[in-house]
Design a protein around this motif. Structure first.
Motif, PDB file in Angstrom:
ATOM      1  N   MET A 198       7.900  28.644   1.179  1.00  0.00           N
ATOM      2  CA  MET A 198       8.060  27.954   2.463  1.00  0.00           C
ATOM      3  C   MET A 198       6.758  28.050   3.254  1.00  0.00           C
ATOM      4  O   MET A 198       6.028  29.014   3.122  1.00  0.00           O
ATOM      5  CB  MET A 198       9.202  28.562   3.257  1.00  0.00           C
ATOM      6  N   ALA A 199       6.514  27.065   4.081  1.00  0.00           N
ATOM      7  CA  ALA A 199       5.233  27.024   4.780  1.00  0.00           C
ATOM      8  C   ALA A 199       5.377  26.342   6.126  1.00  0.00           C
ATOM      9  O   ALA A 199       6.248  25.501   6.330  1.00  0.00           O
ATOM     10  CB  ALA A 199       4.190  26.285   3.939  1.00  0.00           C
ATOM     11  N   ARG A 200       4.472  26.717   7.026  1.00  0.00           N
ATOM     12  CA  ARG A 200       4.267  25.957   8.253  1.00  0.00           C
ATOM     13  C   ARG A 200       3.240  24.875   7.931  1.00  0.00           C
ATOM     14  O   ARG A 200       2.201  25.141   7.312  1.00  0.00           O
ATOM     15  CB  ARG A 200       3.742  26.875   9.352  1.00  0.00           C
ATOM     16  N   ILE A 201       3.528  23.640   8.344  1.00  0.00           N
ATOM     17  CA  ILE A 201       2.666  22.504   8.030  1.00  0.00           C
ATOM     18  C   ILE A 201       2.121  21.922   9.322  1.00  0.00           C
ATOM     19  O   ILE A 201       2.900  21.585  10.229  1.00  0.00           O
ATOM     20  CB  ILE A 201       3.437  21.430   7.240  1.00  0.00           C
ATOM     21  N   ASP A 202       0.794  21.821   9.416  1.00  0.00           N
ATOM     22  CA  ASP A 202       0.141  21.270  10.607  1.00  0.00           C
ATOM     23  C   ASP A 202      -0.628  20.011  10.223  1.00  0.00           C
ATOM     24  O   ASP A 202      -1.468  20.042   9.302  1.00  0.00           O
ATOM     25  CB  ASP A 202      -0.824  22.292  11.211  1.00  0.00           C
ATOM     26  N   LEU A 203      -0.365  18.920  10.933  1.00  0.00           N
ATOM     27  CA  LEU A 203      -1.048  17.656  10.719  1.00  0.00           C
ATOM     28  C   LEU A 203      -1.912  17.320  11.931  1.00  0.00           C
ATOM     29  O   LEU A 203      -1.464  17.458  13.073  1.00  0.00           O
ATOM     30  CB  LEU A 203      -0.049  16.520  10.489  1.00  0.00           C
ATOM     31  N   ASP A 204      -3.145  16.896  11.674  1.00  0.00           N
ATOM     32  CA  ASP A 204      -4.037  16.390  12.720  1.00  0.00           C
ATOM     33  C   ASP A 204      -4.801  15.244  12.075  1.00  0.00           C
ATOM     34  O   ASP A 204      -5.859  15.450  11.469  1.00  0.00           O
ATOM     35  CB  ASP A 204      -4.981  17.491  13.204  1.00  0.00           C
ATOM     36  N   LEU A 205      -4.260  14.023  12.170  1.00  0.00           N
ATOM     37  CA  LEU A 205      -4.780  12.950  11.322  1.00  0.00           C
ATOM     38  C   LEU A 205      -4.398  11.569  11.832  1.00  0.00           C
ATOM     39  O   LEU A 205      -3.629  11.414  12.770  1.00  0.00           O
ATOM     40  CB  LEU A 205      -4.260  13.129   9.887  1.00  0.00           C
ATOM     41  N   SER A 206      -4.954  10.584  11.147  1.00  0.00           N
ATOM     42  CA  SER A 206      -4.527   9.181  11.267  1.00  0.00           C
ATOM     43  C   SER A 206      -4.717   8.560   9.895  1.00  0.00           C
ATOM     44  O   SER A 206      -5.401   9.116   9.028  1.00  0.00           O
ATOM     45  CB  SER A 206      -5.342   8.440  12.325  1.00  0.00           C
ATOM     46  N   HIS A 207      -4.103   7.387   9.702  1.00  0.00           N
ATOM     47  CA  HIS A 207      -4.254   6.743   8.401  1.00  0.00           C
ATOM     48  C   HIS A 207      -4.191   5.233   8.542  1.00  0.00           C
ATOM     49  O   HIS A 207      -3.330   4.691   9.248  1.00  0.00           O
ATOM     50  CB  HIS A 207      -3.170   7.182   7.423  1.00  0.00           C
ATOM     51  N   ALA A 208      -5.116   4.574   7.849  1.00  0.00           N
ATOM     52  CA  ALA A 208      -5.133   3.117   7.770  1.00  0.00           C
ATOM     53  C   ALA A 208      -5.349   2.724   6.317  1.00  0.00           C
ATOM     54  O   ALA A 208      -6.164   3.340   5.619  1.00  0.00           O
ATOM     55  CB  ALA A 208      -6.234   2.540   8.649  1.00  0.00           C
ATOM     56  N   TYR A 209      -4.620   1.718   5.871  1.00  0.00           N
ATOM     57  CA  TYR A 209      -4.807   1.233   4.514  1.00  0.00           C
ATOM     58  C   TYR A 209      -6.007   0.288   4.428  1.00  0.00           C
ATOM     59  O   TYR A 209      -6.521   0.040   3.344  1.00  0.00           O
ATOM     60  CB  TYR A 209      -3.538   0.532   4.020  1.00  0.00           C
ATOM     61  N   LYS A 210      -6.465  -0.229   5.585  1.00  0.00           N
ATOM     62  CA  LYS A 210      -7.680  -1.040   5.616  1.00  0.00           C
ATOM     63  C   LYS A 210      -8.903  -0.131   5.671  1.00  0.00           C
ATOM     64  O   LYS A 210      -8.864   0.939   6.277  1.00  0.00           O
ATOM     65  CB  LYS A 210      -7.668  -1.975   6.830  1.00  0.00           C
ATOM     66  N   ALA A 211     -10.005  -0.594   5.076  1.00  0.00           N
ATOM     67  CA  ALA A 211     -11.215   0.227   5.015  1.00  0.00           C
ATOM     68  C   ALA A 211     -11.821   0.457   6.397  1.00  0.00           C
ATOM     69  O   ALA A 211     -12.275   1.557   6.706  1.00  0.00           O
ATOM     70  CB  ALA A 211     -12.239  -0.426   4.091  1.00  0.00           C
ATOM     71  N   LYS A 212     -11.829  -0.570   7.231  1.00  0.00           N
ATOM     72  CA  LYS A 212     -12.436  -0.449   8.556  1.00  0.00           C
ATOM     73  C   LYS A 212     -11.453  -0.956   9.609  1.00  0.00           C
ATOM     74  O   LYS A 212     -11.540  -2.099  10.065  1.00  0.00           O
ATOM     75  CB  LYS A 212     -13.744  -1.241   8.621  1.00  0.00           C
ATOM     76  N   PRO A 213     -10.513  -0.118  10.032  1.00  0.00           N
ATOM     77  CA  PRO A 213      -9.528  -0.556  11.031  1.00  0.00           C
ATOM     78  C   PRO A 213     -10.197  -0.872  12.361  1.00  0.00           C
ATOM     79  O   PRO A 213     -11.061  -0.130  12.824  1.00  0.00           O
ATOM     80  CB  PRO A 213      -8.590   0.653  11.143  1.00  0.00           C
ATOM     81  N   GLN A 214      -9.777  -1.979  12.959  1.00  0.00           N
ATOM     82  CA  GLN A 214     -10.370  -2.433  14.210  1.00  0.00           C
ATOM     83  C   GLN A 214      -9.435  -2.289  15.407  1.00  0.00           C
ATOM     84  O   GLN A 214      -9.887  -2.218  16.545  1.00  0.00           O
ATOM     85  CB  GLN A 214     -10.795  -3.903  14.078  1.00  0.00           C
ATOM     86  N   SER A 215      -8.131  -2.262  15.156  1.00  0.00           N
ATOM     87  CA  SER A 215      -7.167  -2.205  16.259  1.00  0.00           C
ATOM     88  C   SER A 215      -5.986  -1.331  15.850  1.00  0.00           C
ATOM     89  O   SER A 215      -5.879  -0.900  14.693  1.00  0.00           O
ATOM     90  CB  SER A 215      -6.671  -3.611  16.616  1.00  0.00           C
ATOM     91  N   GLU A 216      -5.078  -1.058  16.797  1.00  0.00           N
ATOM     92  CA  GLU A 216      -3.907  -0.231  16.509  1.00  0.00           C
ATOM     93  C   GLU A 216      -3.059  -0.828  15.391  1.00  0.00           C
ATOM     94  O   GLU A 216      -2.461  -0.095  14.607  1.00  0.00           O
ATOM     95  CB  GLU A 216      -3.052  -0.059  17.775  1.00  0.00           C
ATOM     96  N   GLU A 217      -3.018  -2.170  15.320  1.00  0.00           N
ATOM     97  CA  GLU A 217      -2.199  -2.836  14.310  1.00  0.00           C
ATOM     98  C   GLU A 217      -2.698  -2.571  12.892  1.00  0.00           C
ATOM     99  O   GLU A 217      -1.959  -2.751  11.922  1.00  0.00           O
ATOM    100  CB  GLU A 217      -2.151  -4.346  14.571  1.00  0.00           C
ATOM    101  N   ASP A 218      -3.967  -2.150  12.765  1.00  0.00           N
ATOM    102  CA  ASP A 218      -4.534  -1.880  11.444  1.00  0.00           C
ATOM    103  C   ASP A 218      -4.153  -0.498  10.912  1.00  0.00           C
ATOM    104  O   ASP A 218      -4.433  -0.188   9.749  1.00  0.00           O
ATOM    105  CB  ASP A 218      -6.065  -1.986  11.485  1.00  0.00           C
ATOM    106  N   TYR A 219      -3.526   0.343  11.751  1.00  0.00           N
ATOM    107  CA  TYR A 219      -3.193   1.712  11.356  1.00  0.00           C
ATOM    108  C   TYR A 219      -1.738   1.818  10.920  1.00  0.00           C
ATOM    109  O   TYR A 219      -0.836   1.295  11.589  1.00  0.00           O
ATOM    110  CB  TYR A 219      -3.431   2.680  12.517  1.00  0.00           C
ATOM    111  N   ALA A 220      -1.520   2.493   9.791  1.00  0.00           N
ATOM    112  CA  ALA A 220      -0.160   2.857   9.392  1.00  0.00           C
ATOM    113  C   ALA A 220       0.310   4.063  10.192  1.00  0.00           C
ATOM    114  O   ALA A 220       1.492   4.185  10.517  1.00  0.00           O
ATOM    115  CB  ALA A 220      -0.109   3.163   7.898  1.00  0.00           C
ATOM    116  N   LEU A 221      -0.626   4.983  10.501  1.00  0.00           N
ATOM    117  CA  LEU A 221      -0.354   6.124  11.372  1.00  0.00           C
ATOM    118  C   LEU A 221      -1.467   6.217  12.403  1.00  0.00           C
ATOM    119  O   LEU A 221      -2.646   6.387  12.052  1.00  0.00           O
ATOM    120  CB  LEU A 221      -0.306   7.436  10.573  1.00  0.00           C
ATOM    121  N   LEU A 222      -1.113   6.099  13.659  1.00  0.00           N
ATOM    122  CA  LEU A 222      -2.079   6.290  14.738  1.00  0.00           C
ATOM    123  C   LEU A 222      -2.379   7.788  14.880  1.00  0.00           C
ATOM    124  O   LEU A 222      -1.612   8.630  14.389  1.00  0.00           O
ATOM    125  CB  LEU A 222      -1.526   5.716  16.026  1.00  0.00           C
ATOM    126  N   PRO A 223      -3.503   8.159  15.507  1.00  0.00           N
ATOM    127  CA  PRO A 223      -3.855   9.578  15.610  1.00  0.00           C
ATOM    128  C   PRO A 223      -2.694  10.421  16.142  1.00  0.00           C
ATOM    129  O   PRO A 223      -2.076  10.085  17.152  1.00  0.00           O
ATOM    130  CB  PRO A 223      -5.030   9.570  16.581  1.00  0.00           C
TER     131      PRO A 223
END
Length: 358
Positions: free
Chosen positions: A1-26
């Motif tokens: 069992m573990a404590r899990i800490d996330l500090d991230l964002s993710h976009a499937y596009k190489a160069k995201p330009q707007s919020e709509e380009d992110y699958a996960l916002l920061p």
């Protein structure tokens, strides 16, 4: 069992330009060791993306993943020691139920006596003890998914068990039983469990903490009670509950309060700041009242439905539709009649730019 800490964002596009380009916002999130969590939201909100980043199937485009304070961002699922249960069962049809449950332990060279003990324990929890010697090929989809659940739970040394909508293929009359069973297993084994679902009933039944997601962000994290009583965002109010929260405009200026365009006298113990807001009130706390009562508005009844455990009244205040859940014994007016609905009280929530204000 573990404590899990996330500090991230993710976009499937190489160069995201707007919020709509992110699958996960920061985002910054923590899953405590031994907790039972649900990621709840509609399709496309980012919950499976987050689960795959936690498991190591997907690397975040920015940020880090820590397990017990150790950076695991580049680690594989095996290195993270994750068990994952998918939407469709993954089992070996040529093996028996017992052999399927034992497979993850045999791969890790666990002693035979311990394998037998652990398989017996999990099979008993899943009520499959009588099927241990039966081949998996002839089992129903429900039973196969129970095996898949068991394979995810059989290891007692995992950092976390991740579930990606595991009850989709289960018949509706068995879903409630399995949700309760998962909750019982969590209490007994104290594993860190993270459960992805779009079904609010699954999330509210299973999880101790629920993260409601919308458009790539977590709009509220809380207990089932907190999400129901004080939704932090209008999306949570609408998404949680059946039906969802009543929402209509409220304005307050110069001591005058308008709700849905009608002047309303608030109860003396309710302080409403001046400004333009959205009023939110659960149908469970909306009740029929004299239109002259403090906190009430006049509405026009559209329909009344018997829903078994009570009655659901649907009414309209100008262009705004409201619902009230009422008792079976309560006499209600016919469609088209005028009725008073109490909207201002201790359960009333006010929202500005979709977010709850004090």
């Amino acid at each position: 069992m573990a404590r899990i800490d996330l500090d991230l964002s993710h976009a499937y596009k190489a160069k995201p330009q707007s919020e709509e380009d992110y699958a996960l916002l920061p985002l910054k999130m923590t899953f405590q060791d031994g907790g039972a969590y649900a990621l709840l939201g509609p399709s496309g909100c980012g919950k499976t993306t987050m689960l795959n980043i936690i498991s190591g199937l997907l690397a975040p485009s920015q940020g880090t993943v820590f397990f017990d304070g150790v950076d695991k961002t580049a680690a594989t699922p095996q290195e993270r020691n994750i068990a994952q249960v998918f939407q469709f069962p993954v089992i070996y049809d040529t093996m028996t139920v017992g052999e399927n449950l034992a497979f993850p332990l045999r791969n890790r060279k666990v002693p035979p006596a311990r394998i037998k003990e652990r398989v017996g324990q999990i099979a008993e929890m899943l009520e499959m003890s009588h099927q241990l010697n039966q081949r998996a090929a002839g089992l129903s989809a429900d039973a196969k998914q129970k095996i898949s659940l068991g394979r995810g739970l059989v290891r007692d040394d995992v950092s976390a068990v991740l579930f990606d909508e595991p009850l989709t293929v289960i018949d509706p009359h068995l879903k409630w039983q399995l949700r309760r069973k998962l909750k019982q297993i969590h209490h007994e084994l104290k594993l860190t469990l993270i459960y992805v679902t779009h079904d609010q009933v699954e999330a509210l039944t299973f999880a101790e903490r629920i993260m409601v997601m919308s458009r790539g962000r977590v709009v509220q994290e809380g207990t089932p009670e907190e999400l129901f009583e004080r939704p932090a965002h209008t999306f949570v109010g609408h998404f949680i509950g059946s039906p969802g929260m009543n929402l209509l405009p409220l304005s307050a200026a110069g001591g005058r309060i308008l709700v849905g365009g009608q002047a309303v006298q608030p109860p003396p113990d309710l302080a409403i700041p001046e400004g333009e807001f959205t009023l939110g009130l659960r149908p469970e706390y909306t009740y029929v009242a004299d239109p002259r009562e403090m906190g009430a508005v006049q509405a026009r009844v559209e329909k009344v439905q018997n829903i078994g455990t009570g009655q659901l009244l649907t009414a309209r205040v100008g262009p705004h539709q409201l619902r009230a859940r009422l008792g079976l014994e309560q006499e209600l007016p016919e469609p088209g009649a005028a009725v008073g609905l109490a909207l201002l009280g201790r359960h009333t929530c006010l929202y500005k730019n979709e977010e709850l204000i004090a």
